[in-house]
Design a protein around this motif. Structure first.
Motif, mmCIF file in Angstrom:
data_model
loop_
_atom_site.group_PDB
_atom_site.id
_atom_site.type_symbol
_atom_site.label_atom_id
_atom_site.label_comp_id
_atom_site.label_asym_id
_atom_site.label_seq_id
_atom_site.Cartn_x
_atom_site.Cartn_y
_atom_site.Cartn_z
ATOM 1 N N SER A 150 4.933 -2.609 -6.380
ATOM 2 C CA SER A 150 5.725 -2.077 -5.273
ATOM 3 C C SER A 150 5.483 -0.582 -5.164
ATOM 4 O O SER A 150 5.180 0.089 -6.147
ATOM 5 C CB SER A 150 7.220 -2.358 -5.475
ATOM 6 N N SER A 151 5.600 -0.087 -3.943
ATOM 7 C CA SER A 151 5.447 1.345 -3.723
ATOM 8 C C SER A 151 6.146 1.716 -2.431
ATOM 9 O O SER A 151 6.306 0.891 -1.526
ATOM 10 C CB SER A 151 3.960 1.724 -3.645
ATOM 11 N N CYS A 152 6.582 2.973 -2.356
ATOM 12 C CA CYS A 152 7.191 3.492 -1.144
ATOM 13 C C CYS A 152 6.093 4.121 -0.306
ATOM 14 O O CYS A 152 5.396 5.031 -0.761
ATOM 15 C CB CYS A 152 8.266 4.512 -1.486
ATOM 16 N N VAL A 153 5.910 3.594 0.892
ATOM 17 C CA VAL A 153 4.798 4.048 1.719
ATOM 18 C C VAL A 153 5.301 4.438 3.099
ATOM 19 O O VAL A 153 6.322 3.942 3.577
ATOM 20 C CB VAL A 153 3.711 2.958 1.854
ATOM 21 N N SER A 154 4.568 5.339 3.738
ATOM 22 C CA SER A 154 4.877 5.728 5.105
ATOM 23 C C SER A 154 4.305 4.682 6.058
ATOM 24 O O SER A 154 3.123 4.338 5.983
ATOM 25 C CB SER A 154 4.285 7.101 5.419
ATOM 26 N N LEU A 155 5.152 4.177 6.953
ATOM 27 C CA LEU A 155 4.749 3.091 7.851
ATOM 28 C C LEU A 155 4.710 3.512 9.312
ATOM 29 O O LEU A 155 4.539 2.674 10.191
ATOM 30 C CB LEU A 155 5.705 1.910 7.665
ATOM 31 N N SER A 215 9.469 5.716 6.069
ATOM 32 C CA SER A 215 8.981 5.250 4.771
ATOM 33 C C SER A 215 9.861 4.114 4.254
ATOM 34 O O SER A 215 11.063 4.094 4.493
ATOM 35 C CB SER A 215 8.970 6.399 3.758
ATOM 36 N N THR A 242 4.452 -6.154 -3.116
ATOM 37 C CA THR A 242 3.285 -7.015 -2.931
ATOM 38 C C THR A 242 3.064 -7.919 -4.130
ATOM 39 O O THR A 242 3.390 -7.567 -5.269
ATOM 40 C CB THR A 242 2.002 -6.185 -2.688
ATOM 41 N N LEU A 248 0.334 -1.862 7.708
ATOM 42 C CA LEU A 248 -0.040 -2.521 6.457
ATOM 43 C C LEU A 248 -1.539 -2.816 6.439
ATOM 44 O O LEU A 248 -2.136 -3.095 7.479
ATOM 45 C CB LEU A 248 0.744 -3.833 6.301
#
Length: 400
Positions: free
Chosen positions: A94-99, A105, A110, A189
């Protein structure tokens, strides 16, 4: 059978009306499309109808029905074991991502298939799951993990789970605004050109199916609901529903954890799990709610309001030709889920199939491993039929 469509409220009038609509063993034994008898649906509701406790008048009538017509309450063979091999074929991260600008974010979790301890990097399929209920992740985690691992075990797959978009919502964000943010998030994604979408958020992002149609192998919606006919939208029943949704939204805005917990467990979790299991769920839910961030409470409040907006976001859309699985809890509410799905199939989802999660209400994640396995099995079967590479390998194996 009209008794199956009766909206159940904890009022004397509801009990009286139920007696009128279901006066005989023949009607009480009538099963709906999910296989649940009128009598069983009523008794399941009665056990938690009064803020997670039995509603005495309903419970008294349910006891009378059980004593008078015991055959209507005999269980079918519901024994289920593990449906696949043990979970050794998926790696989780898992990760914190900018979408994106609208989506902001968010944590994206996954799972991916592994072979000999290493990712395959040759996934047949990417699967996006929107897990957007007003349920803290701690209650959804085990079920999501179970289902994702099953998918990665059965296919060469990578599964992406978005719980909700904390930076894209306030308690007054409209459903259309949130749908636009979720569409942006999915577009950000790292997906194959075509993928599978699994919507597990009461159908609030169902409108994305039309926008994403060119990219979808197939899709599934778990407990799709809140799509109503024009006639129902003008009814007193809908007005009562809207009032209840607004009341729940205000509870969320005030962070009334105990009240939200009682209402959620009573209305969303199948009483058949037993009083001890219900108590465990309630304790965990209340604890997690008390520790939830501001963004979660804002999302939970907005979600309750979106229930009454969902029909407007779907109205006027054409038939959807993407293969679709409607996976419904067999004891989910008649009006908001069962009838909504039936009506939507007539209007939109001509290529849909309906399957049922046995002994389940809307929060299948919080019930038991039997419900988790039921969801996993249904998704594996449906995706396997519509994933070209998997279907081709099945043909090749059969011809050997």
């Amino acid at each position: 059978v009209p008794a199956h469509s009766l909206v159940l409220y904890a009022t004397p009038e509801t009990i009286d009306l139920f007696r009128v609509l279901a006066p005989s063993e023949q009607i009480l034994g009538a099963a709906n499309a999910s296989g649940v008898r009128v009598a069983r649906r009523f008794a399941t509701w009665a056990a938690t109808a009064d803020s997670m406790s039995p509603y005495a008048p309903a419970q008294a009538h349910a006891t009378y029905l059980k004593d008078t017509f015991p055959n209507l309450f005999l269980d079918a063979d519901e024994s289920r074991g593990g449906i696949f091999a043990d979970f050794t074929c998926a790696r989780r991260s898992s990760s914190c991502v900018s979408l994106g600008a609208k989506a902001g974010s968010s944590v994206v979790r996954t799972w991916e298939s592994v072979k000999w301890g290493q990712p395959t990097h040759q996934e047949d399929i990417h699967i996006v799951m929107i897990s957007g209920k007003a349920m803290p992740w701690a209650l959804a985690e085990d079920a999501s993990d179970y289902v994702a691992k099953e998918l990665c075990t059965m296919f060469r797959a990578k599964v992406f789970v978005i719980h909700y978009l904390p930076e894209a919502v306030t308690s007054n964000t409209t459903l259309i605004q949130y749908q636009e943010a979720m569409l942006e998030a999915i577009g950000a994604l790292p997906l194959n050109e075509k993928f599978v979408l699994v919507e597990n958020a009461h159908g609030i992002t169902a409108a994305l199916l039309w926008s994403l149609r060119p990219r979808l192998h197939c899709s599934a919606m778990i407990n799709f609901g809140f799509w109503f006919s024009d006639e129902f939208l003008e009814s007193d029943a809908f007005k009562r529903m809207a009032t209840t949704c607004e009341m729940m939204a205000k509870m969320c805005e005030s962070k009334e954890a105990a009240k939200v917990c009682k209402g959620s467990v009573a209305n969303m979790v199948h009483s058949g799990v037993g009083p001890d299991a219900l108590a465990v769920v309630a304790t965990k839910l209340e604890e997690e709610l008390k520790n939830s961030p501001e963004a979660f409470w804002s999302y939970s409040a907005a979600l309750r309001r979106w229930f009454t907006q969902n029909a407007a976001t779907l109205k006027g859309r054409g038939k959807l030709d993407t293969p679709l699985l409607l996976l419904l809890s067999d004891s989910a509410p008649a009006a908001s889920v069962q009838e909504s799905a039936r009506h939507a199939r007539e209007v939109f989802f001509s290529c849909s199939r309906v399957s049922y999660i046995q002994s389940s209400n809307q929060w299948w994640e919080a019930e038991s491993v039997s419900q988790h396995a039921s969801v996993a099995a249904a998704l594996v079967s449906f995706i396997g039929e519509h994933l070209p590479s998997v279907a081709q390998r099945q043909v090749e194996r059969a011809s050997v």
